[in-house]
Design a protein around this motif. Structure first.
Motif, PDB file in Angstrom:
ATOM      1  N   SER A 289      38.114 -37.066  45.024  1.00 49.90           N
ATOM      2  CA  SER A 289      37.592 -37.406  43.354  1.00 49.90           C
ATOM      3  C   SER A 289      36.320 -37.254  43.009  1.00 49.90           C
ATOM      4  N   GLY A 290      35.139 -37.398  43.983  1.00 47.72           N
ATOM      5  CA  GLY A 290      33.838 -37.038  43.700  1.00 47.72           C
ATOM      6  C   GLY A 290      33.848 -35.517  43.616  1.00 47.72           C
ATOM      7  N   LYS A 291      33.759 -34.923  45.068  1.00 44.74           N
ATOM      8  CA  LYS A 291      33.656 -33.831  44.683  1.00 44.74           C
ATOM      9  C   LYS A 291      34.630 -32.698  43.983  1.00 44.74           C
ATOM     10  N   PHE A 292      35.723 -33.275  42.964  1.00 38.15           N
ATOM     11  CA  PHE A 292      36.674 -32.574  42.092  1.00 38.15           C
ATOM     12  C   PHE A 292      35.574 -32.615  40.879  1.00 38.15           C
ATOM     13  N   TYR A 293      35.098 -33.794  40.678  1.00 30.61           N
ATOM     14  CA  TYR A 293      34.646 -34.027  39.453  1.00 30.61           C
ATOM     15  C   TYR A 293      33.265 -33.001  39.507  1.00 30.61           C
ATOM     16  N   HIS A 294      32.753 -33.345  40.833  1.00 26.09           N
ATOM     17  CA  HIS A 294      31.101 -32.217  40.525  1.00 26.09           C
ATOM     18  C   HIS A 294      31.669 -31.047  40.274  1.00 26.09           C
ATOM     19  N   GLU A 295      32.446 -30.233  40.470  1.00 21.83           N
ATOM     20  CA  GLU A 295      33.368 -29.226  40.831  1.00 21.83           C
ATOM     21  C   GLU A 295      33.179 -28.572  38.704  1.00 21.83           C
ATOM     22  N   VAL A 296      33.579 -29.848  38.295  1.00 26.97           N
ATOM     23  CA  VAL A 296      33.986 -29.467  37.046  1.00 26.97           C
ATOM     24  C   VAL A 296      32.798 -29.625  36.300  1.00 26.97           C
ATOM     25  N   ILE A 297      32.300 -30.763  36.752  1.00 30.21           N
ATOM     26  CA  ILE A 297      30.841 -30.506  36.062  1.00 30.21           C
ATOM     27  C   ILE A 297      29.670 -29.542  36.256  1.00 30.21           C
ATOM     28  N   GLU A 298      29.882 -28.853  37.069  1.00 34.16           N
ATOM     29  CA  GLU A 298      28.647 -28.104  38.066  1.00 34.16           C
ATOM     30  C   GLU A 298      29.314 -26.386  37.554  1.00 34.16           C
ATOM     31  N   THR A 299      30.392 -26.306  38.637  1.00 40.08           N
ATOM     32  CA  THR A 299      31.359 -25.021  38.212  1.00 40.08           C
ATOM     33  C   THR A 299      32.880 -25.231  37.745  1.00 40.08           C
ATOM     34  N   PRO A 300      32.756 -25.220  36.187  1.00 41.52           N
ATOM     35  CA  PRO A 300      34.101 -25.390  35.810  1.00 41.52           C
ATOM     36  C   PRO A 300      34.873 -25.110  36.480  1.00 41.52           C
ATOM     37  N   THR A 301      34.573 -23.839  35.841  1.00 44.79           N
ATOM     38  CA  THR A 301      35.477 -22.189  36.458  1.00 44.79           C
ATOM     39  C   THR A 301      36.581 -22.610  37.285  1.00 44.79           C
ATOM     40  N   LEU A 302      35.461 -22.909  38.905  1.00 49.75           N
ATOM     41  CA  LEU A 302      35.274 -22.566  40.384  1.00 49.75           C
ATOM     42  C   LEU A 302      36.371 -24.101  41.116  1.00 49.75           C
ATOM     43  N   ALA A 303      36.643 -24.932  40.365  1.00 48.24           N
ATOM     44  CA  ALA A 303      37.064 -25.873  40.456  1.00 48.24           C
ATOM     45  C   ALA A 303      38.078 -26.259  40.929  1.00 48.24           C
ATOM     46  N   SER A 304      38.296 -26.457  42.261  1.00 50.90           N
ATOM     47  CA  SER A 304      39.565 -26.431  43.100  1.00 50.90           C
ATOM     48  C   SER A 304      40.514 -27.178  43.028  1.00 50.90           C
ATOM     49  N   PRO A 305      42.009 -25.940  42.732  1.00 48.92           N
ATOM     50  CA  PRO A 305      43.130 -26.577  42.499  1.00 48.92           C
ATOM     51  C   PRO A 305      43.900 -27.608  44.045  1.00 48.92           C
ATOM     52  N   LEU A 306      43.302 -26.995  44.547  1.00 52.09           N
ATOM     53  CA  LEU A 306      44.086 -27.420  45.966  1.00 52.09           C
ATOM     54  C   LEU A 306      43.176 -29.450  46.198  1.00 52.09           C
ATOM     55  N   ILE A 307      42.368 -29.594  45.937  1.00 54.04           N
ATOM     56  CA  ILE A 307      41.668 -31.122  46.186  1.00 54.04           C
ATOM     57  C   ILE A 307      41.737 -32.127  44.923  1.00 54.04           C
ATOM     58  N   PHE A 308      42.574 -31.524  43.113  1.00 53.46           N
ATOM     59  CA  PHE A 308      42.923 -32.591  42.265  1.00 53.46           C
ATOM     60  C   PHE A 308      44.384 -33.130  42.830  1.00 53.46           C
ATOM     61  N   PRO A 309      45.861 -32.903  43.205  1.00 50.81           N
ATOM     62  CA  PRO A 309      46.790 -33.341  43.373  1.00 50.81           C
ATOM     63  C   PRO A 309      46.178 -34.892  44.596  1.00 50.81           C
ATOM     64  N   GLU A 310      44.858 -34.139  45.823  1.00 44.44           N
ATOM     65  CA  GLU A 310      44.740 -35.246  46.951  1.00 44.44           C
ATOM     66  C   GLU A 310      44.038 -36.821  45.923  1.00 44.44           C
ATOM     67  N   THR A 311      43.641 -36.349  44.812  1.00 46.47           N
ATOM     68  CA  THR A 311      42.959 -38.126  44.373  1.00 46.47           C
ATOM     69  C   THR A 311      44.032 -38.518  42.925  1.00 46.47           C
ATOM     70  N   VAL A 312      44.654 -38.541  43.123  1.00 48.31           N
ATOM     71  CA  VAL A 312      45.519 -39.652  42.115  1.00 48.31           C
ATOM     72  C   VAL A 312      46.011 -40.475  43.827  1.00 48.31           C
ATOM     73  N   TYR A 313      46.220 -41.615  42.583  1.00 42.25           N
ATOM     74  CA  TYR A 313      46.473 -42.937  43.943  1.00 42.25           C
ATOM     75  C   TYR A 313      47.727 -42.845  44.883  1.00 42.25           C
ATOM     76  N   ASN A 314      48.581 -42.509  44.075  1.00 41.91           N
ATOM     77  CA  ASN A 314      50.225 -42.264  45.538  1.00 41.91           C
ATOM     78  C   ASN A 314      49.825 -41.583  46.206  1.00 41.91           C
ATOM     79  N   ALA A 315      48.388 -40.270  46.712  1.00 43.23           N
ATOM     80  CA  ALA A 315      49.177 -39.359  47.026  1.00 43.23           C
ATOM     81  C   ALA A 315      49.285 -39.816  48.584  1.00 43.23           C
ATOM     82  N   PRO A 316      48.247 -40.718  48.968  1.00 41.64           N
ATOM     83  CA  PRO A 316      48.619 -41.177  50.584  1.00 41.64           C
ATOM     84  C   PRO A 316      50.029 -41.634  51.130  1.00 41.64           C
TER      85      PRO A 316
END
Length: 782
Positions: A536-563
């Motif tokens: 979550s922290g890594k993805f949001y940092h990308e959203v802030i700093e490099t919005p066009t390069l934020a990784s689509p591979l990371i976002f699904p792993e941020t949801v609470y029920n992924a584990p």
């Protein structure tokens, strides 16, 4: 066999807040006018995003929370404000002045108070020193604290359960409430869901190319190009027939059926044939005692994405067969967008509106119907008879849920039965990962021998820090602890901790990798506090700093029920798998839900998991809130059943106090002190909840001193040597392990189970949460 009460579950109140209106009447007027609510996003910067529209709620300007001080009003999330508005309408419709008589509140959310969390991240990343306002942001980032603010408005202290199964959360919450009433655990439950628009979530869907570039969702259109996000909240008041009659309540619908299942196909994409959806629609209708041909209207999940709509259409065709052509269906996401955790609850209330008003909302914006459509697609608002309404909700992680509602006068022929009598929970196996190591043996040794575990600095990955911030991390995984499973390659640490501990619990119970448990008879309940914070922290940092390069591979792993989704996929758990959000003591709520499933006969065994991972954000959060402790991580898992384990092994039973919520630390401290003075929570071995919060620790310690003086106990140490008479052995796992947040209560219980097996003696626990609740529990040896 699902054991259900012979009494129907009545709906006596409902409230809805959506981009189409702030109450029932405003929403109905919007549906009648075929209105859509999409407009440019102004809450946050979307200039670098592909999509630029969403459906906003215009909240009232007056102060809504009267018991929250003015200085803290800014910490109340938009979603929480929507939920309070929905609650007011629900109580008004039900003719209830407050929450007295409500036995539980169950709420679904996907993102919780994400907006507050984003503020915390920005302040943390932007300052090298501690900031006074951060502790308040930390507190109110937690969804349970937001719910506590609502409970405080009504001076209500019952159990509050937070479900987070992505887009199915709201539907799951209503289904779980139904189960509590069916099994006799409650007679009146308030349930629903909510979510507010948040930058991280919007950017995540955008990086997945799931949002419609056109800005307009067109569910079931041949040329649909994606979904649009919205926000909102909805609640329903569910009552047993006896409870409604007791207060002379007027019901307007029946919650007749519910089923949930897990799609193991992919973390974000549905099975093309909709196999899990077929199971949920079939199960919900069976419980309701109806056939597909009796369903008048379906409020579909219908997001407008290419994969989802085809899968749902295929599922409807397979489920209904020739009757599909006669069933009317529409997607109200075409008008208000996808409300994520609030979607299932809002769409359930829309079904209730259709039943009460005898009309169907339209599936708007369609230009050319997709060839996969085999049902009566409602293109615009339609006056029509509605006797049975069904709603589908599907979420990331593969959670599928279906609810069925009927009118109060509709005949029922479901397989009703007398609820099964209360049966105790048995602990068949336990597993652990902690700073002490991978396994229950390492945990027990570290705590009983009062080991000093290594700490290390937790460096920021963003910005700089000018104070020391130590953590106690879990050591690297031994080579034999994790399976070779493709999903684990990208999974978060919390997933790996949970997986290893779950496999140990199954192995300990004699079911290696769930072998020996009948297909479909294993469930999963996972609890966490912060969740997958590293991603979550890594993805949001990308959203802030490099919005066009934020990784689509990371976002699904941020949801609470992924584990829980990954564990279900590995073990083949295609039945109920749910994730709860809560403080460490909320593991008791997870256990209570597991007991409900077992009592219903949905499953024979349930893995109950409490887990957390740590990074610099969690480390700094702990230093604010628990300055005497280091942040830590890990997972504790219990395999539970109503059936004892095999002969020749110690049989362990688990019992616990009911859930109570407190609005202030003083009230919780008094309750904790009262628990600690009860003899049953002062067994020969006792595991304390000393947590680094002075008021709570003082209350528990004072009670223990009182008990040591008044009720001497002779015990045996784990080594077998006699202990000093007049003393109880008290173990303090948090002081050894550090603050493991969502894993803390689970690790306490795992430790209790391990020591009970080693010593053949009962072990008691006190479990204080850091925010709202406190519990007592005992692991007994039969």
């Amino acid at each position: 066999m699902v054991h259900v009460s012979s009494q129907r579950i009545l709906i006596t109140g409902a409230g809805i807040v959506s981009p189409l209106g702030l109450d029932w009447l405003e929403n109905e007027a919007s549906f009648r006018a075929n209105r859509t609510a999409f407009r440019p996003v102004t809450m946050f910067d979307v200039s670098q995003r592909i999509a630029k529209t969403a459906a906003h709620v215009d909240l009232p300007t007056e102060r809504l929370f009267l018991k929250t001080p003015m200085r803290r009003q800014h910490l109340l999330d938009r979603g929480t404000q929507m939920l309070l508005l929905a609650l007011r309408e629900t109580l008004a419709m039900a003719k209830m002045p407050g929450l007295d008589g409500v036995d539980a509140i169950i709420i679904g959310t996907s993102a919780g108070a994400m907006g507050i969390g984003q503020e915390y991240f920005r302040h943390a990343a932007g300052s090298p020193v501690k900031q006074p306002g951060q502790i308040s942001r930390l507190e109110f980032y937690q969804p349970q604290r937001q719910l506590n603010a609502i409970a405080q408005e009504y001076d209500w202290h019952g159990p509050m359960i937070l479900v987070s199964n992505s887009c199915a959360s709201g539907a799951n919450a209503i289904g779980d409430a139904m189960a509590m009433i069916q099994t006799g655990k409650a007679k009146r439950v308030l349930a629903g869901g909510y979510d507010a628009l948040a930058e991280l979530v919007y950017a995540g869907f955008d990086t997945l190319r799931a949002l419609a570039p056109s800005g307009i969702p067109r569910p079931f259109d041949a040329a649909r190009d994606g979904l649009a996000l919205g926000e909102g909240a909805a609640l329903v008041l569910l009552e047993s027939e006896a409870a409604a009659a007791e207060r002379g309540a007027e019901a307007f619908a029946v919650a007749a059926g519910y089923t949930t299942a897990t799609d193991l196909h992919h973390l974000t994409q549905p099975d093309p044939e909709g196999k899990a959806a077929i199971r949920t629609m079939t199960g919900a209708c069976t419980q309701a005692g109806i056939t597909p041909g009796q369903v008048s209207y379906i409020n579909s999940h219908g997001t407008g994405t290419p994969y989802n709509d085809v899968a749902e259409a295929s599922a409807v065709k397979a489920w209904a067969g020739e009757d599909a052509a006669k069933i009317a269906l529409s997607s109200t996401k075409s008008a208000m967008g996808h409300l994520l955790g609030g979607a299932g609850a809002v769409e359930a209330v829309i079904c209730l509106m259709a039943l009460r008003g005898q009309w169907m909302p339209g599936s708007l914006n369609i230009r050319e119907t997709d060839p996969a459509v085999c049902f009566d697609l409602v293109h615009a608002f339609r006056e029509a008879p509605v006797k049975v309404a069904l709603t589908n909700s599907f979420g990331f992680g593969g959670t599928n849920a279906t609810l069925v509602f009927t009118g109060v006068d509709a005949p029922t022929s479901g397989a009703a039965a007398t609820p099964a009598p209360h049966r105790p929970l048995h602990i068949l196996g336990a597993g652990a990962v902690s700073a002490a190591g991978w396994g229950t043996a390492a945990l027990a040794t570290a705590i009983t021998e009062k080991a000093t575990l290594p700490t290390q600095e937790s460096p920021r990955t963003v910005g700089t820090r000018e104070w020391e911030c130590l953590i106690r991390p879990a050591p690297p995984a031994p080579a034999d602890r994790l399976p070779k499973f493709p999903r684990l390659r990208r999974a978060s640490p919390i997933t790996k901790f949970s997986m290893a501990a779950a496999l140990e619990a199954l192995e300990q119970a004699g079911y290696p990798q769930a072998q020996g448990i009948a297909p479909g008879r294993l469930g999963i309940v996972q609890l966490m506090f912060n969740g997958c914070v590293q991603f979550s922290g890594k993805f949001y940092h990308e959203v802030i700093e490099t919005p066009t390069l934020a990784s689509p591979l990371i976002f699904p792993e941020t949801v609470y029920n992924a584990p829980a989704s990954h564990i279900a996929a590995y073990l083949g758990v295609d039945g109920p798998a749910t994730t709860l959000i809560g403080e460490s003591s909320a593991i008791i709520e997870a256990i209570a839900l597991a007991h409900t499933w077992l009592t219903q006969g949905l499953v024979d065994h349930v893995l109950v998991i409490g887990a957390e991972e740590c990074d610099w954000l969690g480390a700094e959060a702990t230093s604010y809130y628990h300055p005497q402790l280091q942040a830590s991580e890990g997972a504790g898992v219990l395999l539970l059943s109503l059936t004892p384990g095999p002969e020749g092994k110690h049989q362990l039973r688990l019992r616990h106090t009911p859930a109570l919520a407190y609005h202030h630390e003083a009230g919780k401290a008094a309750h904790l002190q009262a628990l600690a003075t009860r003899p049953e929570y002062n067994q020969a071995q006792h595991i304390t909840g000393l947590s680094g919060i002075p008021l709570l620790d003082h209350a528990e310690t004072a009670a223990h001193l009182e008990m040591s003086a008044d009720t001497p106990v002779r015990i045996e140490n784990p080594s077998g040597e006699a202990a000093t008479p007049g003393q109880t052995t008290r173990l303090h796992p948090r002081q050894i392990l550090g603050e493991t947040m969502g894993a803390a209560g689970a690790l306490q219980l795992v430790l209790a189970a391990t020591l009970a097996r080693q010593t053949s003696q009962p072990v008691s626990l006190t479990l204080p949460g850091s925010l709202c609740a406190a519990y007592g529990a005992v692991v007994e040896v039969e």
